[in-house]
Each structure stands twice: as structure tokens, then as C-alpha cells.
Design a protein around this motif. Structure first.
Motif, PDB file in Angstrom:
ATOM      1  N   SER A 237       9.956  29.995  19.830  1.00 22.81           N
ATOM      2  CA  SER A 237      11.130  29.162  20.048  1.00 22.81           C
ATOM      3  C   SER A 237      11.761  28.745  18.729  1.00 22.81           C
ATOM      4  CB  SER A 237      10.737  27.920  20.854  1.00 22.81           C
ATOM      5  OG  SER A 237      11.838  27.055  21.056  1.00 22.81           O
ATOM      6  N   GLU A 238      13.052  28.500  18.774  1.00 21.70           N
ATOM      7  CA  GLU A 238      13.790  27.949  17.644  1.00 21.70           C
ATOM      8  C   GLU A 238      14.470  26.661  18.058  1.00 21.70           C
ATOM      9  OE1 GLU A 238      15.317  31.923  15.172  1.00 21.70           O
ATOM     10  OE2 GLU A 238      16.737  30.720  16.338  1.00 21.70           O
ATOM     11  N   LEU A 239      14.477  25.700  17.145  1.00 21.17           N
ATOM     12  CA  LEU A 239      15.249  24.475  17.316  1.00 21.17           C
ATOM     13  C   LEU A 239      16.333  24.493  16.250  1.00 21.17           C
ATOM     14  CD1 LEU A 239      15.596  21.602  18.603  1.00 21.17           C
ATOM     15  CD2 LEU A 239      14.164  20.764  16.735  1.00 21.17           C
TER      16      LEU A 239
ATOM     17  N   CYS B 297       8.907  27.975  15.949  1.00 21.51           N
ATOM     18  CA  CYS B 297       7.624  27.620  16.552  1.00 21.51           C
ATOM     19  C   CYS B 297       7.058  28.842  17.265  1.00 21.51           C
ATOM     20  CB  CYS B 297       7.817  26.474  17.541  1.00 21.51           C
ATOM     21  SG  CYS B 297       6.366  26.107  18.557  1.00 21.51           S
ATOM     22  N   SER B 298       5.789  29.113  17.007  1.00 19.33           N
ATOM     23  CA  SER B 298       5.085  30.164  17.743  1.00 19.33           C
ATOM     24  C   SER B 298       3.974  29.513  18.557  1.00 19.33           C
ATOM     25  CB  SER B 298       4.485  31.199  16.780  1.00 19.33           C
ATOM     26  OG  SER B 298       5.502  31.931  16.144  1.00 19.33           O
ATOM     27  N   PRO B 299       4.020  29.661  19.881  1.00 20.46           N
ATOM     28  CA  PRO B 299       3.010  28.998  20.714  1.00 20.46           C
ATOM     29  C   PRO B 299       1.679  29.733  20.646  1.00 20.46           C
ATOM     30  CG  PRO B 299       4.439  30.347  22.072  1.00 20.46           C
ATOM     31  CD  PRO B 299       4.996  30.410  20.678  1.00 20.46           C
ATOM     32  N   ILE B 300       0.688  29.117  21.207  1.00 17.67           N
ATOM     33  CA  ILE B 300      -0.610  29.767  21.352  1.00 17.67           C
ATOM     34  C   ILE B 300      -0.421  30.996  22.241  1.00 17.67           C
ATOM     35  CG2 ILE B 300      -2.897  29.512  22.398  1.00 17.67           C
ATOM     36  CD1 ILE B 300      -2.799  26.564  21.520  1.00 17.67           C
ATOM     37  N   SER B 301      -1.122  32.068  21.903  1.00 15.51           N
ATOM     38  CA  SER B 301      -0.988  33.309  22.656  1.00 15.51           C
ATOM     39  C   SER B 301      -1.245  33.076  24.144  1.00 15.51           C
ATOM     40  CB  SER B 301      -1.994  34.339  22.107  1.00 15.51           C
ATOM     41  OG  SER B 301      -1.916  35.536  22.833  1.00 15.51           O
ATOM     42  N   GLY B 302      -0.303  33.525  24.966  1.00 22.23           N
ATOM     43  CA  GLY B 302      -0.441  33.352  26.410  1.00 22.23           C
ATOM     44  C   GLY B 302       0.263  32.122  26.942  1.00 22.23           C
ATOM     45  N   HIS B 303       0.618  31.193  26.068  1.00 23.19           N
ATOM     46  CA  HIS B 303       1.330  29.993  26.514  1.00 23.19           C
ATOM     47  C   HIS B 303       2.805  30.309  26.711  1.00 23.19           C
ATOM     48  CE1 HIS B 303      -1.660  26.638  25.162  1.00 23.19           C
ATOM     49  NE2 HIS B 303      -2.242  27.601  25.853  1.00 23.19           N
ATOM     50  N   LYS B 304       3.341  29.835  27.840  1.00 22.82           N
ATOM     51  CA  LYS B 304       4.719  30.167  28.187  1.00 22.82           C
ATOM     52  C   LYS B 304       5.673  28.992  28.076  1.00 22.82           C
ATOM     53  CE  LYS B 304       3.330  33.833  31.362  1.00 22.82           C
ATOM     54  NZ  LYS B 304       3.441  34.375  32.749  1.00 22.82           N
ATOM     55  N   SER B 305       5.137  27.800  27.873  1.00 22.98           N
ATOM     56  CA  SER B 305       5.978  26.610  27.801  1.00 22.98           C
ATOM     57  C   SER B 305       5.946  26.050  26.382  1.00 22.98           C
ATOM     58  CB  SER B 305       5.474  25.555  28.789  1.00 22.98           C
ATOM     59  OG  SER B 305       6.268  24.388  28.715  1.00 22.98           O
ATOM     60  N   VAL B 306       7.131  25.734  25.874  1.00 21.61           N
ATOM     61  CA  VAL B 306       7.248  25.141  24.534  1.00 21.61           C
ATOM     62  C   VAL B 306       8.119  23.899  24.631  1.00 21.61           C
ATOM     63  CG1 VAL B 306       8.244  25.443  22.237  1.00 21.61           C
ATOM     64  CG2 VAL B 306       6.938  27.302  23.267  1.00 21.61           C
ATOM     65  N   SER B 307       7.667  22.828  23.984  1.00 27.30           N
ATOM     66  CA  SER B 307       8.447  21.593  23.928  1.00 27.30           C
ATOM     67  C   SER B 307       8.656  21.193  22.479  1.00 27.30           C
ATOM     68  CB  SER B 307       7.728  20.463  24.673  1.00 27.30           C
ATOM     69  OG  SER B 307       7.598  20.756  26.044  1.00 27.30           O
ATOM     70  N   TRP B 308       9.789  20.538  22.224  1.00 28.79           N
ATOM     71  CA  TRP B 308      10.120  20.062  20.885  1.00 28.79           C
ATOM     72  C   TRP B 308      10.217  18.536  20.893  1.00 28.79           C
ATOM     73  CZ3 TRP B 308      10.428  22.887  16.477  1.00 28.79           C
ATOM     74  CH2 TRP B 308      10.542  24.276  16.587  1.00 28.79           C
TER      75      TRP B 308
END
Lengths: 114, 113
Positions: free
Chosen positions: B74-76, B23-34
């Protein structure tokens, strides 16, 4: 424990009419956030509207409004002037005060008839 | 601006195998959830990562793990796949941990045979 309940598996509405999708929740957190998402058949989750537990007024976003009744622990979504493109799955969700968990309901499938 | 991207789009694995979803978040986003979404059900929260640290975990077995990299992607990982792991895996990003507006990616459809 946090829990979100959506009791309407499917709903039909005539185009241009209003529809209410039900959502009740259960939480012991003193503050929380309530959300509605739309998921078309393509699978993407689209954010619609947010209501904070301490917000005094019901949230509105264009044709979407959230009927928040804190004492009854309900957060119903009202869609006004339904359009054919509103046909999709709709999910109610809640985030607790720690912002570290997110809970979704089982969803309501809305079909808008022409 | 690019939205949240996930790869691969579809994946077929055999029971017992291991899988890695990205998963690649939107540029500038620091939080990722799965999230895991089994067909016909609502998404179930798996993990939240913020600033490369696990900040939240749902009720999933230890076969599920994740990590967040310095660029906030992030990787799951799922080990010892079971038939019941077949689902749509969704990634969502937000600017900060307390940001209520999450932006979801298109998901990865995992089929375990």
C-alpha cells in the motif's frame, strides 16, 4: 461517535508489583472489540490483549489481563508482576462492528521502578 | 518471516510538497490500515484497505489518499503538506478484514519544515 478515554497520563509502579491502567469507552455499536497495545520508545506498536464485547470471560494473556466491565464501559489493563521492560506507553483501542475504523486513546506512560 | 515493513524510515519535506509513504504487509495479509501519530498522542486512524478497496476512512482531509496494489502492498499519499502533518505514520496489516489482531510496522517519521 466512538471515543476512548485514558485518564492517566503517567503511572509509576515498583518492580514485581501489579498495576492497573484505566480505559473507558463510548460507542453505540452493538458489538465491538477492545484492545491494548504497548509502544516502547522505539515506536513499534505491540499487540497485548483483545476483548470482544460479547465475550463472557475477561481476557488474559500471560501477565496481562483485561478487566472488562461492560455496564460501566470500562476495559482496564492489569499487568501483574511488573518488569523493567514493561516501561512504555500503553494505548487502549476500540474497533466497531463494521471492522472499518479503529480508535485509540491518548495513552498512559508507565514507568517501572527497580 | 518478515513483519510489516515501511519505507522510508525518516523523511523531511517542505510545506506544500507532496509525499508518498510505502507499506508492505506480512505475507498473506490482505488488509492494510494507516495511522497518523502526532508526538505525545495516540494514533489516529486514516484509512483501511482490503482486497484493494477502501473499506474505512478516518476524519482526514482529501489531501490524504491511499491505494492498495495487487500484491497487497500500500501507498499513503499526502499532498500540499502542512506543518501539522509532521508525525509518525504507522501501517498495520491483518490477515482478513475482520481479524482483530493487527501487526504494526515500525513507522515512517515525517517532518515538515
Amino acid at each position: 461517535a466512538q471515543k476512548i478515554t485514558q485518564t492517566q497520563p503517567g503511572m509509576f509502579v515498583q518492580e514485581k508489583e501489579a498495576v492497573t491502567l484505566d480505559c473507558t469507552y463510548d460507542t453505540s455499536d452493538p458489538s465491538y472489540g477492545l484492545f491494548w497495545y504497548k509502544q516502547p520508545s522505539s515506536g513499534e506498536m505491540i499487540f497485548l490483549i483483545y476483548q470482544g464485547s460479547y465475550d463472557q470471560q475477561n481476557a488474559t494473556e500471560g501477565r496481562y489481563s483485561l478487566n472488562f466491565q461492560k455496564a460501566r464501559k470500562s476495559a482496564n489493563l492489569v499487568i501483574s508482576a511488573s518488569q523493567l521492560g514493561d516501561s512504555a506507553m500503553y494505548f487502549c483501542a476500540m474497533e466497531g462492528s463494521n471492522f472499518n475504523k479503529f480508535y485509540f486513546g491518548s495513552g498512559t506512560k508507565l514507568n517501572v521502578k527497580p | 518471516d518478515a513483519g510489516v515493513t515501511q519505507s522510508p524510515t525518516h523523511l523531511i519535506k517542505t510545506r506544500g510538497q507532496h509525499v508518498t509513504l510505502r507499506c508492505s504487509p506480512i505475507s498473506g495479509h490482505k488488509s492494510v490500515s494507516w495511522y497518523q501519530q502526532v508526538l505525545g498522542q495516540g494514533p489516529q486512524f486514516i484509512f483501511q484497505y482490503y482486497e484493494k478497496e477502501e473499506r474505512g476512512r478516518g476524519n482526514f482531509p482529501d489531501r490524504f489518499s491511499a491505494r492498495q496494489f495487487p500484491n497487497y502492498s500500500s501507498e499513503l499519499n499526502v499532498n500540499a503538506l502542512l506543518l501539522g502533518d509532521s508525525a509518525l505514520y504507522l501501517c498495520a496489516s491483518s490477515l482478513i478484514r475482520e481479524d482483530y489482531e493487527q501487526y504494526f510496522g515500525p513507522g515512517t517519521r515525517l517532518t515538515v519544515t
